[in-house]
Write a protein that holds these residues in place. Sequence first.
Motif, PDB file in Angstrom:
ATOM      1  N   UNK A  51      31.544  49.939 -13.145  1.00 40.02           N
ATOM      2  CA  UNK A  51      30.746  50.450 -12.036  1.00 40.02           C
ATOM      3  C   UNK A  51      29.382  50.969 -12.486  1.00 40.02           C
ATOM      4  N   UNK A  52      29.117  50.934 -13.782  1.00 34.50           N
ATOM      5  CA  UNK A  52      27.911  51.550 -14.331  1.00 34.50           C
ATOM      6  C   UNK A  52      26.648  50.825 -13.874  1.00 34.50           C
ATOM      7  N   UNK A  53      25.583  51.605 -13.664  1.00 31.40           N
ATOM      8  CA  UNK A  53      24.284  51.059 -13.260  1.00 31.40           C
ATOM      9  C   UNK A  53      23.197  51.749 -14.076  1.00 31.40           C
ATOM     10  N   UNK A  54      22.325  50.955 -14.643  1.00 26.82           N
ATOM     11  CA  UNK A  54      21.233  51.483 -15.471  1.00 26.82           C
ATOM     12  C   UNK A  54      20.396  52.507 -14.692  1.00 26.82           C
ATOM     13  N   UNK A  59      24.374  63.251 -11.860  1.00 23.57           N
ATOM     14  CA  UNK A  59      24.777  63.493 -10.483  1.00 23.57           C
ATOM     15  C   UNK A  59      24.981  62.220  -9.694  1.00 23.57           C
ATOM     16  N   UNK A  60      24.163  61.199  -9.962  1.00 18.62           N
ATOM     17  CA  UNK A  60      24.314  59.920  -9.273  1.00 18.62           C
ATOM     18  C   UNK A  60      25.594  59.215  -9.690  1.00 18.62           C
ATOM     19  N   UNK A  61      25.919  59.271 -10.973  1.00 17.93           N
ATOM     20  CA  UNK A  61      27.172  58.668 -11.442  1.00 17.93           C
ATOM     21  C   UNK A  61      28.356  59.326 -10.751  1.00 17.93           C
ATOM     22  N   UNK A  62      28.328  60.655 -10.663  1.00 18.43           N
ATOM     23  CA  UNK A  62      29.429  61.385 -10.036  1.00 18.43           C
ATOM     24  C   UNK A  62      29.527  61.052  -8.549  1.00 18.43           C
ATOM     25  N   UNK A  63      28.390  61.014  -7.864  1.00 18.69           N
ATOM     26  CA  UNK A  63      28.405  60.791  -6.418  1.00 18.69           C
ATOM     27  C   UNK A  63      28.752  59.354  -6.052  1.00 18.69           C
ATOM     28  N   UNK A  64      28.228  58.394  -6.817  1.00 20.68           N
ATOM     29  CA  UNK A  64      28.351  56.990  -6.438  1.00 20.68           C
ATOM     30  C   UNK A  64      29.557  56.290  -7.056  1.00 20.68           C
ATOM     31  N   UNK A  65      29.888  56.651  -8.289  1.00 19.20           N
ATOM     32  CA  UNK A  65      30.898  55.883  -9.021  1.00 19.20           C
ATOM     33  C   UNK A  65      32.246  56.575  -9.156  1.00 19.20           C
ATOM     34  N   UNK A  66      32.229  57.883  -9.306  1.00 17.66           N
ATOM     35  CA  UNK A  66      33.491  58.602  -9.524  1.00 17.66           C
ATOM     36  C   UNK A  66      34.489  58.388  -8.392  1.00 17.66           C
TER      37      UNK A  66
END
Length: 257
Positions: A51-54, A59-66
Amino acid sequence: MAHGWTSFAAIGDSFTEGVGDPRPDGTFRGWADLVAAGLAQAQPGFRYANLAVRGRKFGQVVAEQLPVAVRMEADLVSFAAGGNDALRPRFDTQALIDRMDRVVGQLRTSGADVVLFMFPDMSVRLPLPGVLKPRIVAMNQAYTEVAARHDAHLVDLFADAALHDPRLWSDDRLHLNAAGHRRVADHVLATLGVTDRPAPAGSTQLHPRWPARRAADLRWAGAHLGPWLHRHARGRSSGDGIRAKRPELSASGFGTG
């Protein structure tokens, strides 16, 4: 011994997306794909999502991917975020540390085993080492404490002197190249008990003369630092418009080629 995981979800930024390790078709491979391929060798039907995005900050990783990773119910999840935060002028170390604990606690409560990382020392290649290195050390200490508290797997890249070698990094000095991603994959698989530890670094560090170093620095600043500063001054990110390369758990398409 390996645990016998049947599924793996990787979340994070360019490090986990695999930027710097391009395939012939222009897509990125990276350490997470290599780890998935290694785990799949012992587990028929093994499924993998990335799910990773450059460019994504913590905070974006937590909100979008977690939330997506939690819903997938993968039994192994890797989490690597914070590097992009450390590169920004404003960096709240304590706030990030507090969020780390909650994120890993949520993943562990979901039933997943978790892989965390101690970041390599980016300050040896990038400007303002006096600012950057303390931030990296603080994040690594936090990840170490969180890993111990939640019984997570901790991959120590900071202690690997091989990752100081510029030949394991792309020209932008920020992203690993194919050899660097392979080295990280070897560390992850060893931490998970699948393979032996990678060999210690030998005499791999290059020491060019001062004029050559300065010339290389100037080329790098023009080709990479300047555009990065310009993009961020405009509030843009390298990840704008980019979607996760493997948004669903799948049992195909992550071979070593």
